[in-house]
Design an enzyme around this catalytic site. Structure first.
Site, PDB file in Angstrom:
ATOM      1  N   ASP A 294       0.843  -1.189   0.000  1.00  0.00           N
ATOM      2  CA  ASP A 294       0.000   0.000   0.000  1.00  0.00           C
ATOM      3  C   ASP A 294       0.882   1.244   0.000  1.00  0.00           C
ATOM      4  O   ASP A 294       1.954   1.261  -0.604  1.00  0.00           O
ATOM      5  CB  ASP A 294      -0.914  -0.038   1.236  1.00  0.00           C
ATOM      6  CG  ASP A 294      -2.275   0.570   0.982  1.00  0.00           C
ATOM      7  OD1 ASP A 294      -2.351   1.810   0.846  1.00  0.00           O
ATOM      8  OD2 ASP A 294      -3.266  -0.174   0.914  1.00  0.00           O
TER       9      ASP A 294
ATOM     10  N   HIS B 190      -3.702   5.429   4.073  1.00  0.00           N
ATOM     11  CA  HIS B 190      -4.473   4.278   3.596  1.00  0.00           C
ATOM     12  C   HIS B 190      -3.885   2.961   4.096  1.00  0.00           C
ATOM     13  O   HIS B 190      -4.606   2.086   4.605  1.00  0.00           O
ATOM     14  CB  HIS B 190      -4.502   4.317   2.068  1.00  0.00           C
ATOM     15  CG  HIS B 190      -5.435   3.339   1.437  1.00  0.00           C
ATOM     16  ND1 HIS B 190      -5.043   2.076   1.077  1.00  0.00           N
ATOM     17  CD2 HIS B 190      -6.736   3.448   1.071  1.00  0.00           C
ATOM     18  CE1 HIS B 190      -6.065   1.440   0.508  1.00  0.00           C
ATOM     19  NE2 HIS B 190      -7.101   2.255   0.505  1.00  0.00           N
TER      20      HIS B 190
ATOM     21  N   ASN C  73     -14.126  -0.382  -6.014  1.00  0.00           N
ATOM     22  CA  ASN C  73     -15.185   0.496  -5.507  1.00  0.00           C
ATOM     23  C   ASN C  73     -15.994   1.184  -6.594  1.00  0.00           C
ATOM     24  O   ASN C  73     -16.358   2.340  -6.458  1.00  0.00           O
ATOM     25  CB  ASN C  73     -14.568   1.595  -4.626  1.00  0.00           C
ATOM     26  CG  ASN C  73     -13.892   1.043  -3.400  1.00  0.00           C
ATOM     27  OD1 ASN C  73     -14.194  -0.051  -2.957  1.00  0.00           O
ATOM     28  ND2 ASN C  73     -12.968   1.789  -2.852  1.00  0.00           N
TER      29      ASN C  73
ATOM     30  N   SER D 177     -11.262  -1.573   0.140  1.00  0.00           N
ATOM     31  CA  SER D 177      -9.938  -1.525   0.759  1.00  0.00           C
ATOM     32  C   SER D 177      -9.989  -1.918   2.221  1.00  0.00           C
ATOM     33  O   SER D 177      -9.042  -2.498   2.760  1.00  0.00           O
ATOM     34  CB  SER D 177      -9.345  -0.113   0.659  1.00  0.00           C
ATOM     35  OG  SER D 177      -8.912   0.175  -0.638  1.00  0.00           O
TER      36      SER D 177
END
Length: 500
Positions: A250, A278, A378, A443
């Protein structure tokens, strides 16, 4: 407020010739003022308030028009009531559609005007001389893409990344006709960004129904729907065969976070910070320290001997952007560092029907006894069109909400090989600087599964991805939308089935 103002306006129309008409007039104007103020205060940029105010005023104008028709007996009173409620319902429905459409951004393929770039696979045993000559003749830059330690187990060491820095486009056809080139695909760019749901900073009261003492569990609605107390009680009486390694690919992870540091190990110091947030949020969901009287609880379990330790390989920059090449290189690095589970809360819309390079990386992981888990995406679309969620051999995670329904933004997973669902709406977890926040997205769903798989691997280190998915699926909870999300992961049931 809009509905109450519309009601006051309606009464003003019907009672305009009576003594109390001035009361309804005042209430209508007060409501209009409150609507304008509410719309203005609900946005961060003043200019964004204008469309909201305009929409609300148009609605009130339509209510007034319908009521005037009813007063003049051009339509019946019941017709006016039905029309007004229909207008409100239609506007509400359109707002939901717009909101769902706006949620496409977080894991959509980033469209940039940057240089054209391709991942090029040379034929096994072929020299790179022809490719180098082509690059020199056309002013292209070329580099070896991947350096797996176990090069004999994969063809990934045959990949090069070829880039046209001039931005002139069109090198694909030239590369495709080279006799030494076996395959090529775009080095796709992705951008991740979670949905910020809650900015709460007050310490909530502990959830007294749990057997753990982390103070923020009352912010974690997943504790109940995933039956986490049964999971914690089960793990309390178990001892892992070894501590499993879960690696988050990430934006990095804040390895010094108060609720991560005791479960964190470092692969490289440059990965132990997170300018974006994140990656740290995902790490907390998978492996935040549990029952330590601090912060949140996670899937990592409790007890003196940890089941899971978490680490980071930074494959995205501070803005949350990366490429297919950086992600695959991250998978290889995590595998070579002994990862048991690799968690990919990233991805994007793919231009390729087949993800050859991603699939090769996942296969490299599997040959080294690692399981790869990826977010479904998403965009409220089909996950088969998103990478790496559609890569062969990967476990793909969709997001559900508090009602156990597919989150409006979550991609559907009926057309991927190994689908499972986990909570992904309003998920409270760690962010850099010893802080906590709720985000939404697939996520957030992905590390729930990654953390659980880490615990399962700690109890049975030889567990492979096929066995692991079979257990998750067999013990998963059915919902009304199982067909498009996969079953909802159930941690305690999965561990119990593993031990049988």
């Amino acid at each position: 407020m809009l509905l109450l103002t519309a009601l006051a306006l309606s009464l003003w129309f019907w009672r305009r010739n009576l003594k109390d008409a001035s009361l309804w007039m005042v209430l209508t104007y007060a409501g209009v003022g409150l609507i304008a103020w509410t719309d203005f205060s609900s946005v961060s940029i003043a200019a964004n308030a204008f469309p909201k105010i305009l929409k609300d005023f148009i609605m009130l104008g339509m209510v007034g028009f319908v009521q005037s028709m009813a007063v003049k007996k051009q339509i019946s009173v019941w017709s006016a009531v039905i029309l007004i409620f229909a207008m409100f319902a239609a506007v509400h429905y359109l707002e939901e559609l717009i909101e769902a459409d706006e949620q496409v951004a977080p894991q959509e393929l980033a469209v940039t005007e940057g240089p054209e770039s391709f991942l090029v696979e040379l034929r096994e045993g072929a020299s790179d001389e022809q490719l180098l000559e082509f690059a020199e003749d056309n002013g292209l830059t070329i580099d070896r893409a991947f350096f797996p330690e176990a090069a004999s187990e994969t063809l990934l060491d045959n990949y090069y990344v070829v880039t046209d820095e001039t931005g002139s486009r069109g090198m694909e056809n030239g590369l495709a006709v080279l006799s030494t080139v076996n395959y090529l695909e775009p080095n796709e760019t992705i951008l991740v960004e979670p949905f910020i749901v809650d900015d709460a900073t007050n310490v909530p009261a502990s959830n007294k129904s749990l057997s753990i003492n982390d103070p923020f569990t009352s912010e974690q609605w997943v504790m109940e729907v995933l039956h986490m107390d049964a999971y914690y009680r089960l793990l309390h009486d178990l001892r892992p065969e070894r501590t499993a390694k879960v690696v988050i690919l990430d934006t990095g992870v804040d390895g010094k976070h108060e609720d991560l540091t005791d479960n964190y190990f470092s692969i490289e110091s440059k990965y132990d910070n997170d300018p974006h947030g994140h990656g740290t949020h995902c790490a907390g969901i998978a492996a935040g320290v549990t029952n330590n009287g601090v912060g949140i609880a996670s899937l990592a379990g409790t007890g003196e001997q940890p089941f899971v330790e978490v680490s980071s390989v930074k494959v995205l920059n501070g803005g949350g952007m990366g490429t297919q090449k950086t992600i695959i290189a991250g998978i290889i690095e995590a595998v070579d560092e002994g990862a048991d589970v690799i968690s990919l809360s990233l991805g994007g819309r793919s231009t390729q029907s087949s993800q050859r390079a991603y699939s090769a990386a996942v296969k490299y992981a599997q040959r080294n006894n690692a399981i790869v888990v990826a977010a479904a995406g998403n965009s409220n679309r089909d996950a088969k069109d998103f990478a790496p969620a559609n890569a062969e051999g990967i476990i793909t995670v969709a997001a559900i909400d508090q009602l156990l329904l597919r989150a409006p933004f979550s991609n559907r997973t009926e057309n991927v090989q190994r689908a499972i669902a986990a909570p992904g709406v309003g998920i409270y977890s760690t962010i850099p600087g010893n802080q906590y926040k709720a985000y939404s997205g697939t996520s957030m769903a992905c590390p729930f599964v990654a953390g659980l798989l880490g615990v399962m691997k700690s109890l049975r280190p030889d567990l492979d991805y096929q066995q692991a998915y079979a257990l998750l699926h067999a013990t998963g909870r059915e919902s009304t939308e199982t067909r498009i999300t996969g079953r909802i992961v159930q941690p305690a049931a999965a561990v119990e089935a593993l031990l049988r």
